[in-house]
Design a protein around this motif. Structure first.
Motif, mmCIF file in Angstrom:
data_model
loop_
_atom_site.group_PDB
_atom_site.id
_atom_site.type_symbol
_atom_site.label_atom_id
_atom_site.label_comp_id
_atom_site.label_asym_id
_atom_site.label_seq_id
_atom_site.Cartn_x
_atom_site.Cartn_y
_atom_site.Cartn_z
ATOM 1 N N LEU A 140 -5.524 2.701 4.823
ATOM 2 C CA LEU A 140 -4.470 3.692 4.983
ATOM 3 C C LEU A 140 -3.250 3.349 4.157
ATOM 4 O O LEU A 140 -2.565 4.232 3.626
ATOM 5 C CB LEU A 140 -4.087 3.810 6.464
ATOM 6 C CG LEU A 140 -5.171 4.363 7.383
ATOM 7 C CD1 LEU A 140 -4.759 4.217 8.836
ATOM 8 C CD2 LEU A 140 -5.458 5.808 7.062
ATOM 9 N N ALA A 141 -2.956 2.044 4.038
ATOM 10 C CA ALA A 141 -1.791 1.620 3.257
ATOM 11 C C ALA A 141 -1.919 2.041 1.807
ATOM 12 O O ALA A 141 -0.921 2.296 1.135
ATOM 13 C CB ALA A 141 -1.618 0.108 3.359
ATOM 14 N N GLN A 142 -3.144 2.133 1.307
ATOM 15 C CA GLN A 142 -3.371 2.461 -0.091
ATOM 16 C C GLN A 142 -3.812 3.904 -0.300
ATOM 17 O O GLN A 142 -4.182 4.289 -1.402
ATOM 18 C CB GLN A 142 -4.399 1.494 -0.675
ATOM 19 C CG GLN A 142 -3.939 0.047 -0.579
ATOM 20 C CD GLN A 142 -4.935 -0.930 -1.180
ATOM 21 O OE1 GLN A 142 -5.973 -0.546 -1.671
ATOM 22 N NE2 GLN A 142 -4.599 -2.207 -1.145
ATOM 23 N N SER A 143 -3.745 4.698 0.753
ATOM 24 C CA SER A 143 -4.153 6.094 0.641
ATOM 25 C C SER A 143 -3.152 6.893 -0.191
ATOM 26 O O SER A 143 -1.939 6.720 -0.050
ATOM 27 C CB SER A 143 -4.251 6.723 2.044
ATOM 28 O OG SER A 143 -4.422 8.127 1.945
ATOM 29 N N ARG A 146 -0.633 8.762 2.016
ATOM 30 C CA ARG A 146 0.114 8.007 3.011
ATOM 31 C C ARG A 146 1.442 8.708 3.314
ATOM 32 O O ARG A 146 2.182 9.058 2.415
ATOM 33 C CB ARG A 146 0.395 6.606 2.489
ATOM 34 C CG ARG A 146 1.169 5.717 3.443
ATOM 35 C CD ARG A 146 1.419 4.362 2.823
ATOM 36 N NE ARG A 146 2.089 3.451 3.736
ATOM 37 C CZ ARG A 146 2.392 2.191 3.450
ATOM 38 N NH1 ARG A 146 2.071 1.708 2.265
ATOM 39 N NH2 ARG A 146 3.001 1.434 4.335
ATOM 40 N N ARG A 197 7.463 6.593 7.321
ATOM 41 C CA ARG A 197 6.222 5.820 7.396
ATOM 42 C C ARG A 197 6.171 4.739 6.325
ATOM 43 O O ARG A 197 5.578 3.690 6.505
ATOM 44 C CB ARG A 197 5.018 6.755 7.229
ATOM 45 C CG ARG A 197 4.722 7.617 8.434
ATOM 46 C CD ARG A 197 4.167 6.817 9.613
ATOM 47 N NE ARG A 197 2.959 6.117 9.260
ATOM 48 C CZ ARG A 197 2.781 4.807 9.303
ATOM 49 N NH1 ARG A 197 3.780 4.014 9.658
ATOM 50 N NH2 ARG A 197 1.635 4.265 8.972
ATOM 51 N N GLN A 198 6.795 4.994 5.175
ATOM 52 C CA GLN A 198 6.780 4.032 4.083
ATOM 53 C C GLN A 198 7.903 3.020 4.188
ATOM 54 O O GLN A 198 8.047 2.154 3.315
ATOM 55 C CB GLN A 198 6.886 4.789 2.740
ATOM 56 C CG GLN A 198 5.683 5.678 2.452
ATOM 57 C CD GLN A 198 5.947 6.682 1.347
ATOM 58 O OE1 GLN A 198 6.980 6.650 0.686
ATOM 59 N NE2 GLN A 198 5.018 7.612 1.146
ATOM 60 N N GLN A 679 -9.806 13.571 4.470
ATOM 61 C CA GLN A 679 -9.379 12.739 5.594
ATOM 62 C C GLN A 679 -9.637 13.462 6.912
ATOM 63 O O GLN A 679 -10.066 12.856 7.899
ATOM 64 C CB GLN A 679 -7.890 12.430 5.454
ATOM 65 C CG GLN A 679 -7.347 11.428 6.458
ATOM 66 C CD GLN A 679 -7.781 10.010 6.134
ATOM 67 O OE1 GLN A 679 -7.522 9.504 5.060
ATOM 68 N NE2 GLN A 679 -8.450 9.374 7.074
ATOM 69 N N GLU A 751 -2.131 8.576 11.336
ATOM 70 C CA GLU A 751 -0.696 8.320 11.371
ATOM 71 C C GLU A 751 -0.042 8.772 12.671
ATOM 72 O O GLU A 751 1.181 8.735 12.788
ATOM 73 C CB GLU A 751 -0.013 8.997 10.175
ATOM 74 C CG GLU A 751 -0.362 8.320 8.857
ATOM 75 C CD GLU A 751 0.381 8.894 7.675
ATOM 76 O OE1 GLU A 751 0.541 8.158 6.681
ATOM 77 O OE2 GLU A 751 0.788 10.071 7.724
ATOM 78 N N ARG A 756 -1.388 4.501 15.307
ATOM 79 C CA ARG A 756 -0.606 3.427 14.682
ATOM 80 C C ARG A 756 -0.313 2.319 15.677
ATOM 81 O O ARG A 756 -0.359 1.138 15.340
ATOM 82 C CB ARG A 756 0.714 3.983 14.122
ATOM 83 C CG ARG A 756 0.556 4.979 13.010
ATOM 84 C CD ARG A 756 1.801 5.100 12.151
ATOM 85 N NE ARG A 756 3.027 4.856 12.847
ATOM 86 C CZ ARG A 756 3.848 5.785 13.331
ATOM 87 N NH1 ARG A 756 3.511 7.062 13.212
ATOM 88 N NH2 ARG A 756 4.976 5.465 13.905
ATOM 89 N N ARG A 805 0.469 -1.620 -0.365
ATOM 90 C CA ARG A 805 -0.221 -0.687 -1.269
ATOM 91 C C ARG A 805 -0.973 -1.402 -2.375
ATOM 92 O O ARG A 805 -1.914 -0.836 -2.956
ATOM 93 C CB ARG A 805 0.792 0.276 -1.898
ATOM 94 C CG ARG A 805 1.444 1.257 -0.949
ATOM 95 C CD ARG A 805 2.500 2.069 -1.674
ATOM 96 N NE ARG A 805 3.561 1.218 -2.191
ATOM 97 C CZ ARG A 805 4.392 1.590 -3.170
ATOM 98 N NH1 ARG A 805 4.250 2.764 -3.749
ATOM 99 N NH2 ARG A 805 5.347 0.778 -3.574
#
Length: 937
Positions: A140-143, A146, A197-198, A679, A751, A756, A805
């Motif tokens: 998910l971090a690299q989606s 995101r 979220r980031q 997704q 998310e 989470r 990421r």
């Protein structure tokens, strides 16, 4: 070392009751041993032969605490007279010897290595769940989506394009100016959700008109799971009683703009709080001219000077003229828009860029256009004979020489899919009580006579009652200028005609207005008609209705468009029916002609209507009087229509064409929509959460609808507050289409706060970090020990960098044998898992205790192999970080050379961000996340 022989002072832990903490042996005889657990003040007597205890033994590299609570790192360990003596070093570099007897009784065994050697095991379902959480968390971090996947919104391209573009910036400062009904609030919510979220926007202040406070509060929570705190005067006063700044008490704050305009001391408090982003809705109310500015403008200007990010929302960026439009852009970026004069001069400079953009879209440009592009984009190796090259050139051209850095404006014409409009003017006779006022040119005669008189005489009322009775199955919205007129109409319809009604005006509380809107929205027993004052024409969405009664007409076309925009929105599936009852020969009848024939607002949304109206307003006013020559009005309407059509054509060819290309980047939007759709279709979330609910003891019932479940706290739930679970129960749905049609259900995504929360809990808690398994493979010698270990790349860095990421997409898996070799490349995880059985906990603990020294040796080998992989992981992460952030820095520098909209502060922030990330990645380490001891049977 014979560390399993009990001796006085040794530290042991209970296998059955680990919550007792570390115990100390206080008595030993031939058959029994007595252990004191200081943490819980409990004493237990165990038979030595089968005591459910494990001796605690830390190794080099472990972190331990002494009896005073100080943390140390173990350097080495020796055993003397049955007791361990640890050589330790603190964070300051001081070293000493620490006796086992001086260990803290509060010590928790949380690291997988410690828990394996101490035989701390849990039920078998925790191990795969923890491992799945690690994998999904990094995926998910690299989606590419995101921050966007958690929103309960439709996958509408222009909204995704704007949100992705703005959310990817550090401290974005933009004007979201989509036409009415295109979803500016959704775009702002997507930006806030993604930035939150980031880790880029932890503290957000949202200022809106009083009438929209609760709508924003509900929208942010319902669509984006952003729990804003509503601030009013009473709350601020209560929080400030102790002299504290009330705006420091919450991270996400929503307040009416009037709170700060009416109370200067609260503006001071708000401006002193360290916000990341300020959001201001209905920004066209921020009045400004070269001579003076409104208090609303001054308040926002004060905050905008201090807050890095700024989002201004307005459907009508030029409603109050070019000066006011400039003033809002000046708020966003004073350096880019330093003066009104320079802004006016710039207006005609967009046609050349538009022509080049059209040339790129149409195919390979001619020699002249190619030469111009080479001059504008000197740092790019243009390959205009290739589709990919033209797309790259178009992207760079729009980025560097277009308008979309600060202003985003999608138009209905560009987006498409909007319903048609049909107007139904109805001319009615003038009652005697209105005659004098009509002759004087009164546009709203009902406001000039007593309420009892106009309710009795006005022919619009019996027409309205008859129409409602003839269309009982249809929802109808009525908007009028003032609250008294709306209230009087509602009372008349409800008491005299028996119509189910609801009323909505500024004299009601926010809660009362929300209830009225909900009653109107109810498709079964709800109100047939909602009667609103002008406050109902801003912000509210009533696209489930298709009939709008314009009981009167406002005196400016933008307000009229706002009214129509309550129904004419994305999601409207029917032609909009506009009912306009008019008194024959009145000023309002002439005003209808002006709006319909000159400005065209009853047939479509015209971006130029306010400009044309303002230009001809002085001529129009005297011609609205019934005594005025109607042929003069005909002539004015003709000239105004010609001007409007010319301006619309110019906008479509110039500024709006560029805004269309930049505000909805199809090259961005379509891959985003496809990734979100993929997704949505991935049922891995369902499997993970069903396993999590079972593991935690949450009661789950299948709802019956697609991918929908009813959740209730379980009687034996593992933790009292399961992340995101309502104590009264809740319904969750993982299907986007179903969730969009059931707003009271939670839209379950990766998310969602519940998901989470589970991922974060499993990452931090020790459950599932250790397992023992028995290998059933005849080709492997019985008694052979293997260690399967998963390592995560870990860095210490601010969350805003989002370094996850660029970390490895999967945990590092090792399969170590007694010779220190890694067998993972030869033995796939899935293949091995099929050959493993997980024994009962009691048997598993006996395996660990019998092979503790061997297990420790395997761990040492695994640590060496993991350490050897650090350099490769670090190099890969640095390369990815340079590609990601370095490319953005290069882009900003190239953009700044031709476009002053890029601030020096943006460049400096990007440079600092790049350097900070590289420095953090230099400290990357591999951390043991999950470990499994395997013994062949």
């Amino acid at each position: 070392m014979k560390n399993n022989v009990p001796a006085l002072g040794q530290r042991w832990i209970s296998d059955a009751e680990p919550e007792l903490g570390l115990g100390v042996v206080i008595e030993v005889d031939a058959r029994a041993m007595t252990v004191l657990f200081p943490r819980s003040e409990e004493t237990r007597v165990y038979a030595r032969a089968n005591a459910p205890l494990t001796r605690i033994h830390f190794g080099a590299g472990d972190r331990i605490e002494d009896a005073d609570g100080k943390s140390w790192q173990v350097l080495s360990v020796q055993e003397q007279h049955g007791l361990f003596r640890y050589n330790v070093r603190d964070d300051a570099g001081d070293e000493k010897a620490l006796a086992e007897t001086r260990l803290s009784a509060e010590l928790h065994l949380s690291r997988p290595r410690e828990r394996l050697l101490a035989a701390q095991l849990e039920a078998r379902h925790w191990f795969p769940l923890r491992l799945a959480a690690a994998r999904e968390g990094q995926r998910l971090a690299q989606s590419p989506v995101r921050g966007l996947m958690g929103a309960r919104v439709g996958l509408i391209p222009h909204q995704l394009s704007v949100a992705h573009t703005v959310a990817s910036r550090l401290a974005p400062r933009v004007l979201l100016a989509d036409e009415v009904g295109l979803g500016k609030t959704i775009e702002a919510g997507l930006v806030l959700h993604a930035q939150h979220r980031q880790g880029r926007a932890e503290r957000v202040l949202v200022l809106v008109p009083d009438s929209l406070v609760h709508q924003w509060l509900v929208e942010m929570r319902r669509r984006f799971n952003l729990a804003f705190s509503l601030f009013d005067l009473e709350r601020c006063a209560a929080l400030a009683e102790d002299g504290d700044n009330p705006f420091l008490s919450e991270q996400l704050v929503l307040a009416p703009l009037s709170l700060l305009t009416d109370h200067p001391h609260l503006l001071t408090s708000a401006s002193e709080a360290p916000w990341d982003i300020l959001v201001v809705d209905e920004a066209h109310h921020l009045g400004w001219s070269p001579e003076e500015s409104s208090i609303e403008y001054d308040v926002v200007a004060t905050l905008a000077e201090r807050i890095p990010g700024l989002l201004l929302l307005t459907a009508t960026p030029e409603q109050l003229g070019l000066e006011s439009h400039y003033a809002r852009l000046h708020l966003l970026d004073p350096a880019r828009y330093p003066s009104l004069e320079a802004f006016i001069e710039e207006q005609d400079g967009w046609h050349a860029t538009r022509d080049l953009a059209d040339a790129l879209i149409g195919g390979e440009p001619d020699a002249d256009s190619s030469a111009q592009l080479a001059g504008l984009l000197p740092d790019l190796a243009l390959k205009l004979d290739q589709t990919e090259g033209r797309e790259a050139a178009l992207k760079a051209l729009l980025d560097r020489h277009g308008l979309g850095r600060v202003l985003f404006r999608n138009t209905r014409a560009a987006v498409g899919g909007f319903p048609a409009r049909e107007s139904h003017p109805l001319r009615l006779p003038v009652p005697e009580s209105y005659a004098t006022w009509i002759a004087k040119g009164a546009i709203w005669p009902e406001t000039r006579v007593d309420e009892e008189v106009w309710l009795a005489d006005d022919p619009r009322l019996p027409w309205l009652a008859a129409w409602l009775k003839a269309h009982k199955r249809d929802k109808c919205l009525l908007i009028t200028r003032t609250a008294p007129v709306a209230e009087a109409l509602e009372t008349w319809l409800r008491l005299r005609e028996g119509v189910r009604t609801a009323v909505f005006h500024e004299g009601m509380s926010l809660l009362e207005r929300d209830r009225a809107a909900a009653y109107f929205a109810d498709p079964e027993g709800g109100a047939q008609i909602l009667l609103c004052s002008e406050i109902g024409s801003e912000g509210r969405n009533f696209q489930f209705a298709r009939h709008l009664v314009l009981f009167d007409l406002p005196d400016n076309p933008d307000q009229l468009e706002q009214r129509i925009g309550r129904l004419d929105r994305i999601g409207q599936r029917h032609t909009i029916q506009l009912h306009v009852p008019l008194l024959d020969g009145s000023a309002q009848a002439r005003l209808f002609r002006w709006y319909d024939e000159a400005l065209g607002v009853f047939s479509h949304c015209s971006p130029t209507a306010p400009t044309v109206h303002e230009y001809h307003l002085a001529e129009l006013k005297p011609l609205l009087r019934p005594a005025a020559d109607e042929s003069a009005l005909d002539e004015l309407i003709g000239r105004a229509r010609g001007l409007r059509e010319t301006l619309e054509a110019d906008l479509a060819a110039g500024r709006d064409r560029l805004l269309e290309l930049q505000s909805c980047r199809r090259d961005l939007a379509e891959p985003l929509a496809q990734a979100l759709a993929a997704q949505d279709d991935d049922t891995g979330l369902d499997e993970f959460m069903l396993a999590a609910w079972e593991a935690f003891g949450v009661h789950v019932e299948d709802h019956g609808a697609a991918r929908t479940w009813i959740l209730q706290p379980g009687e034996h739930q593992l933790i009292d507050a399961f992340p995101g679970l309502d104590p009264d129960g809740m319904t969750v749905c993982a299907d986007r289409a179903t969730a969009l049609s059931h707003e009271d259900w939670h839209f379950l995504t990766w998310e969602h706060p519940m998901v989470r929360g589970v991922l974060e809990w499993l990452a931090q808690a020790p459950q599932g970090s250790v397992q023992v398994a028995v290998l059933r493979n005849r080709s492997v010698k019985p008694g052979t020990l293997l260690l399967e270990a998963w390592y995560e790349a870990a860095v210490q860095a601010p969350a805003a960098l989002a370094l996850d990421r660029v970390l490895p997409a999967e945990p590092l898996r090792l399969l170590v044998d007694a010779r220190g070799r890694d067998l993972a490349p030869q033995v796939a995880a899935a293949s091995l898992a099929k050959q493993l059985d997980v024994p009962e906990i009691k048997l598993a603990r006996s395996v660990i205790k019998a092979h503790r020294d061997d297990a420790e040796a395997l761990l040492v080998s695994a640590e060496k192999l993991a350490a050897a992989g650090v350099d490769a992981a670090r190099t890969s992460a640095r390369t990815a970080w340079l590609a990601l952030e370095g490319a953005e820095l290069d882009r900003l520098k190239a953009l700044q050379r031709v476009n002053p909209a890029v601030r020096d502060s943006e460049i400096a922030n990007a440079e600092a961000r790049l350097a900070q990330g590289l420095a953090a990645l230099d400290r990357l380490q591999m951390s043991l996340h999950t470990v499994r001891l395997i013994i062949a049977a």
